[in-house]
Design an enzyme around this catalytic site. Structure first.
Site, short mmCIF file in Angstrom:
data_model
loop_
_atom_site.label_atom_id
_atom_site.label_comp_id
_atom_site.label_asym_id
_atom_site.label_seq_id
_atom_site.Cartn_x
_atom_site.Cartn_y
_atom_site.Cartn_z
N SER A 1 -40.52 -27.74 53.54
CA SER A 1 -41.59 -27.28 54.43
C SER A 1 -42.81 -26.76 53.68
O SER A 1 -43.50 -25.86 54.16
CB SER A 1 -41.06 -26.24 55.42
OG SER A 1 -40.02 -26.79 56.22
N GLU B 1 -30.40 -34.96 51.29
CA GLU B 1 -30.02 -35.90 52.35
C GLU B 1 -29.05 -36.95 51.82
O GLU B 1 -28.15 -37.41 52.54
CB GLU B 1 -31.27 -36.54 52.97
CG GLU B 1 -32.03 -35.53 53.82
CD GLU B 1 -33.53 -35.69 53.82
OE1 GLU B 1 -34.05 -36.76 53.44
OE2 GLU B 1 -34.23 -34.70 54.19
N HIS C 1 -31.16 -36.26 46.22
CA HIS C 1 -31.79 -35.48 47.29
C HIS C 1 -30.69 -34.95 48.23
O HIS C 1 -29.67 -35.62 48.42
CB HIS C 1 -32.77 -36.36 48.05
CG HIS C 1 -33.59 -35.59 49.03
ND1 HIS C 1 -33.12 -35.26 50.28
CD2 HIS C 1 -34.83 -35.05 48.93
CE1 HIS C 1 -34.05 -34.55 50.91
NE2 HIS C 1 -35.09 -34.41 50.11
N ASN D 1 -42.21 -37.27 48.87
CA ASN D 1 -40.99 -38.01 49.20
C ASN D 1 -41.16 -38.48 50.65
O ASN D 1 -41.03 -37.68 51.57
CB ASN D 1 -39.76 -37.11 49.05
CG ASN D 1 -38.50 -37.79 49.55
OD1 ASN D 1 -38.49 -38.98 49.83
ND2 ASN D 1 -37.42 -37.02 49.65
N GLY E 1 -37.63 -29.76 56.26
CA GLY E 1 -37.95 -30.30 57.58
C GLY E 1 -37.79 -29.29 58.72
O GLY E 1 -37.80 -29.67 59.88
N LYS F 1 -39.35 -40.43 52.33
CA LYS F 1 -38.08 -40.68 53.04
C LYS F 1 -38.14 -42.05 53.74
O LYS F 1 -38.76 -42.96 53.21
CB LYS F 1 -37.77 -39.52 53.99
CG LYS F 1 -37.85 -38.17 53.22
CD LYS F 1 -37.33 -37.00 53.97
CE LYS F 1 -37.50 -35.75 53.10
NZ LYS F 1 -36.96 -34.55 53.75
N GLU G 1 -34.76 -27.52 46.22
CA GLU G 1 -35.01 -27.72 47.64
C GLU G 1 -33.90 -27.04 48.44
O GLU G 1 -32.85 -27.64 48.67
CB GLU G 1 -35.03 -29.21 47.97
CG GLU G 1 -36.11 -29.99 47.25
CD GLU G 1 -36.49 -31.25 48.01
OE1 GLU G 1 -37.67 -31.39 48.31
OE2 GLU G 1 -35.61 -32.06 48.33
#
Ligand code: 13P
Length: 257
Positions: free
Chosen positions: A213, A97, A95, A9, A173, A11, A167
């Protein structure tokens, strides 16, 4: 047996030129990667160029988002049909985010899952709890609801083809990967929810990716867990060498299993 699926991904990273260069650097690994399905998820501006660069290879292309309507007055959105048109096979849905910054919910995720299948795309459906939710001991409530509400109304065949990405938001991240046991527990829990929802047979065939991560240094350990069927990789998918290294590792783990 479930074929592991390793997806990048990207992003909001990489121009068309950079994206094309990155995937060109993955063509070699795709030739030797027989026991793992590889997918890249560039930003929408680069989907067409990436799909062209990968034509004839075994690497699939994923969009990072889509709208649930087929067409119409939805400024800034793209439909499943448009994504198929430029060469996408997969679409990442909900996702964290997108949940956090763009107001996506389990209900909008559910509409998107239905629209993805209706339009000929396979969804990679993201679920996962925040740190507060984990520490508040409501991880199972949160993730269970995400799975149940997100997949509501799918046929058994569609559910079996859905890729679920677990996730944990606190691991994305941050460099703070979930441990193998934390991830395995969550994946086994998700598989149990899927079994309640769609039956044991479907649950056994759904691939559940870990994301947060993950990198070449920890993917082998994560993949050694029985319910972890691949990864959804952010930062470590932005360089061809590290994504290729992870592909080789996942293939090696699956070949040894
Ligand atoms: P990182 O691998 O950068 O933590 O991102 C994970 C992720 O959000 C993939 O969708």
């Amino acid at each position: 047996m479930r074929t592991p699926i390793l997806a990048g991904n990207w992003k909001m990273n990489r121009t068309v030129g950079e994206a094309t260069e990155l995937v060109t650097g993955l063509l070699d690994v795709s030739k030797r990667a027989s026991g793992v399905e590889l997918v890249v998820g560039p930003p929408s501006t680069a989907l067409s160029a990436v799909a062209d660069a990968l034509r004839g290879s075994s690497i699939g292309v994923a969009a990072q988002n889509m709208h649930w309507e087929a067409s119409g007055a939805f400024t800034g959105e793209v439909s499943a049909e448009m994504l198929v048109d430029v060469g996408c096979k997969y679409v990442i849905i909900a996702h964290s985010e997108r949940r956090q910054y763009f107001g996506e919910t389990n209900e909008t995720a559910n509409k998107k899952l239905h629209a993805a299948f209706g339009g000929g795309l396979l969804p990679i459906y993201c679920v996962g709890e925040t740190l507060d939710e984990r520490e508040g001991d409501v991880m199972e409530d949160v993730v269970g609801t995400q799975v149940r509400d997100g997949l509501a109304g799918l046929t058994a065949e569609q559910a079996a083809q859905t890729v679920v990405a677990y996730e944990p938001v606190w691991a994305i991240g941050t460099g703070r990967t979930a441990s193998r046991d934390q991830a395995q527990d969550a994946h086994a829990f998700i598989r149990g929810v899927l079994a309640d929802l769609c039956g044991e047979g479907v649950a056994a065939s759904v691939r559940i990716q870990y994301g947060g991560s993950a990198n070449p240094g920890n993917i082998a350990e994560l993949m050694s867990a029985p319910d972890i069927d691949g990864g959804l990789i952010g930062g470590a998918s932005l360089k061809a060498e590290s994504f290729a290294e992870m592909a080789d590792i996942v293939q090696g783990v699956s070949a040894a299993a």
